[in-house]
Design a protein around this motif. Structure first.
Motif: not given
Length: 730
Positions: A119-132
């Motif tokens: 949270r305190s650094e540069d980053h990218v975050k992804f989320i996959l909702d595989t059950f929709l």
């Protein structure tokens, strides 16, 4: 239950029904057309995972060409643009992202280790909702140095369970215009609903030195990346093939241990086996034999100035798989404290801080249609003079209703101490919407539990309800809990029973149009605890007239907290210091300051002072993080409590240090040392983790404990363990 309790329940039920009906009547129907879409490209055989998006497949794939700013200006122009593509084959999914930065020398990235706090650094975050289903999902994140973080969506999108781990790979690359990354996720690491042609998907990027956050779908401050209901769509899914779905993970632990100073060193060699079988794409059955948790990090020591037990989270892999399904109820926590946890898996395999052997365990979890289910049963071995061998388990079923809501049941059986006829059953219902008055979050929920065991007496029931409006500008909540004096579920966590507890909250965030101030956050969180006869026992009113976050990243807070306790019996707060029964009222104050986490030297200092049980108490805590590079970091933490009450004076000291050396994202050495003057003991936990293959890990763990006895330091125990595990997937 008292008549006042009945009236309270009826009132809450009426209010919940009225608000739920009103909310549903004004809810805006979800339209798929409102969601952005990205079509998956075809993954070829020539992709090399190096963080550079230079293969032809990347150039041919559809692209998310830009994200929208949510911080500091909602809808504003981002300083660093971001583009993303997704490729997939029948066996894996690969995500490629390019994060441009106008000042790449200013990138904030200090971590390489697995499961780093990003949270305190540069980053990218992804989320996959595989059950929709808009309630569950998998979360993956990484920073420019290649540190990886994974989590399950928890509490239907209100939080994340970062203790969960999956098999996946990532590589990053830094260039003249920023950094890029490639993420490869085997389809066998995910559960998903078969037959879907699209999944929920979202991406969020943090540019830390500017405190800039941008997101693809639902780029509003009231939304969270963990809310899969607010995600966009990943379309064009291939017909995924996870093989026969069998996973076999053998492991071997060998080493030497000296459990006590007067016992000779003992050698050990323990094999273990974990087997997982996918039953279709959306269900997983697991078996564990002679389970070992050698690689699990030790708990962080904490001081306790209350009459009640502290809660420690689960960290063991076997219990974390599918843990989101066992989430229960709304409002079981209040102000960072757990008031009730119906199923606390730490009650299995641990007793009075002693490890209990887990001989065999079985688990099944999954989702069929709108039904989520999970069940777990284990057999633990006996430990002489501690606990007998016993069988314990839990079952959970949760039904999705409406667009984001759910109803469910939970049941547990068995007791760590072998008590007969122990069980607990419960029901919960949550109405949730992210479209209240347009796009605001709103929740209302109720729950009820009952337990029994041969040694329990009194009222063995518990129930509660909560109304919650958790949004960026206003965060307002009201919760009520009623816990019987005999409510003590064998596999649950209940630090305080025989009470009624009211918890409220009214927090307001003001964002001035200022070059030096990001926001001002005003908090009011009152808590009142009554006994079952409605006589007061405790109260606390937390206020924050000042809680300011500056554009530089520094933060300052000042709190005023009136508190009170009515003790019906004495309790020992420290060695030789016992607080007598009676009524106590006092006011406490806090000054707290944060040094921005983007700096190579960051941290926090906090000073509580004021009254305490007829006397005074000073609590000073400090944390300093030294981050000279992504290869090494050192975190120093200290706490000193100095109290003076009519019954006597006491001092509590707790210090710790954590050194991390990260040779690469797949090879880390960490050492965590702790000391407290209550136990007069010094403990060190040193771990080497080498992920020699995405499916294989080697752990080398050394634990060393010394204690001060009769003004002389002596060895208390030590342990050296080597664990090797490898996963076979078919």
């Amino acid at each position: 239950m008292s008549s006042a309790g009945h009236r309270t329940v009826r009132l809450l039920t009426a209010v919940a029904t009225l608000l739920g009906t009103f909310t549903f009547s004004v809810q805006l129907a979800a339209q798929d057309g409102d969601r952005p879409e990205l079509r998956i490209g075809l993954l070829g055989n020539d992709l090399r995972l190096d963080g550079i998006l230079d293969e032809p497949a990347w150039q041919a794939a559809a692209v998310i060409s830009e994200l929208t700013m949510t911080e500091p200006v909602e809808g504003g122009l981002v300083a660093g643009s971001t583009s993303l593509r997704v490729l997939a084959s029948r066996k894996e999914i690969v995500i490629g992202v390019l994060c441009r930065d106008p000042e790449p020398s200013g990138i904030v990235s200090y971590s390489k280790a697995r499961d780093s706090e990003l949270r305190s650094e540069d980053h990218v975050k992804f989320i996959l909702d595989t059950f929709l289903d808009g309630r569950s999902g998998y979360i993956f994140a990484l920073n420019p140095s290649g540190a990886r973080y994974d989590a399950l969506v928890a509490n239907q999108g209100e939080g994340e369970n970062g203790d969960w781990d999956a098999v996946w790979e990532a590589a990053t690359h830094r260039g003249l215009d920023g950094w890029s990354a490639e993420v490869r996720i085997p389809i066998q690491s995910l559960g998903f609903k078969s037959g879907l042609s699209e999944w929920g998907f979202n991406i969020e990027r943090r540019l830390q030195r500017l405190q800039e956050t941008s997101r693809w779908a639902s780029p509003t401050r009231d939304a969270k990346i963990s809310q899969s209901i607010r995600a966009g769509r990943l379309t064009g899914l291939p017909d995924f093939n996870f093989g026969i779905g069998l996973t076999v993970r053998p492991a071997v632990v060998s080493g030497f241990e000296k459990p006590e100073v007067d016992i000779s060193t003992e050698g050990s060699f323990e094999p273990s086996l974990d087997i997982g079988q996918r039953i279709g794409a959306n269900m997983l059955a697991s078996l564990t034999v002679n389970t070992d948790f050698a690689e699990t990090e030790v708990d962080t020591r904490r001081t306790n100035l209350t009459r009640f037990s502290l809660f420690f989270p689960e960290k063991r892999t076997f219990f974390l798989e599918g843990a989101d399904i066992f989430d229960f109820g709304l409002g079981l926590r209040s102000f960072h404290h757990v008031d009730l946890l119906p199923f606390n898996s730490r009650r299995i395999g641990l007793f009075e801080e002693e490890e209990v052997p887990l001989r065999v365990g079985g688990k099944i979890n999954g989702r069929v249609g709108n039904t989520n289910f999970g069940a777990l049963a284990v057999r633990t071995g006996g430990v002489d003079d501690l606990v007998p061998a016993t069988t314990m388990g839990v079952a959970r079923v949760k039904q999705n209703v409406l667009e984001e809501s759910s109803i469910g049941v939970i049941a547990t059986f068995g007791d760590p101490e072998g008590n007969l006829d122990s069980y607990m059953v419960g029901v919960d219902a949550i109405y949730q919407t992210s479209r209240f008055a347009g796009d605001r979050n709103f929740l209302v929920g109720a729950w009820a539990l009952a337990t029994d065991r041969a040694d329990l007496e009194g009222n063995k029931k518990a129930f509660g309800a909560k109304i919650d409006y958790p949004n960026d500008t206003w965060d307002i909540a009201l919760a009520y809990k009623w816990l019987g004096d005999g409510f003590a579920p064998s596999l649950g966590f209940v630090p305080r029973r025989g009470i009624q507890k009211w918890t409220g909250g009214a927090n307001f965030r003001y964002r001035p149009n200022s070059r030096w101030m990001r926001w001002m956050f005003y908090e009011l969180i009152p808590t009142l605890v009554l006994d079952l006869d409605s006589q007061w026992e405790s109260y606390r009113v937390f206020t924050a007239p000042i809680n300011w976050l500056f554009e530089s990243g520094e933060r300052f807070e000042f709190n005023v907290v009136p508190e009170g306790e009515r003790l019906v019996e004495p309790f020992g707060i420290a060695d030789g210091v016992t607080i007598p029964e009676g009524e106590y009222h006092w006011i406490r104050y806090r000054l707290e300051a944060d040094i921005a986490s983007k700096r190579k030297v960051s941290g926090r200092i906090s000073w509580w002072f004021g009254g305490f049980y007829g006397g005074h108490l000073h609590q000073l805590t400090a944390r300093v993080a030294l981050k000279p590079s992504a290869t090494a970091s050192l975190e120093l933490t200290g706490e000193r409590n100095v109290g003076s009450v009519p019954a006597g004076d006491f001092t509590q000291d707790l210090v710790s240090a954590r050194l991390r050396i990260n040779f690469s994202p797949d090879l880390q050495v960490s050492s965590f040392v702790q000391y407290d003057n209550n136990s007069e003991s010094f403990g060190a936990n040193t771990r080497v983790r080498w992920t020699f293959d995405p499916l294989g890990d080697l752990f080398l763990v050394y634990n060393h404990n010394v204690v001060n006895a009769l003004e002389r330091w002596r060895l208390e125990s030590n342990q050296l363990l080597l664990k090797v595990q490898y996963t076979l997937r078919m």
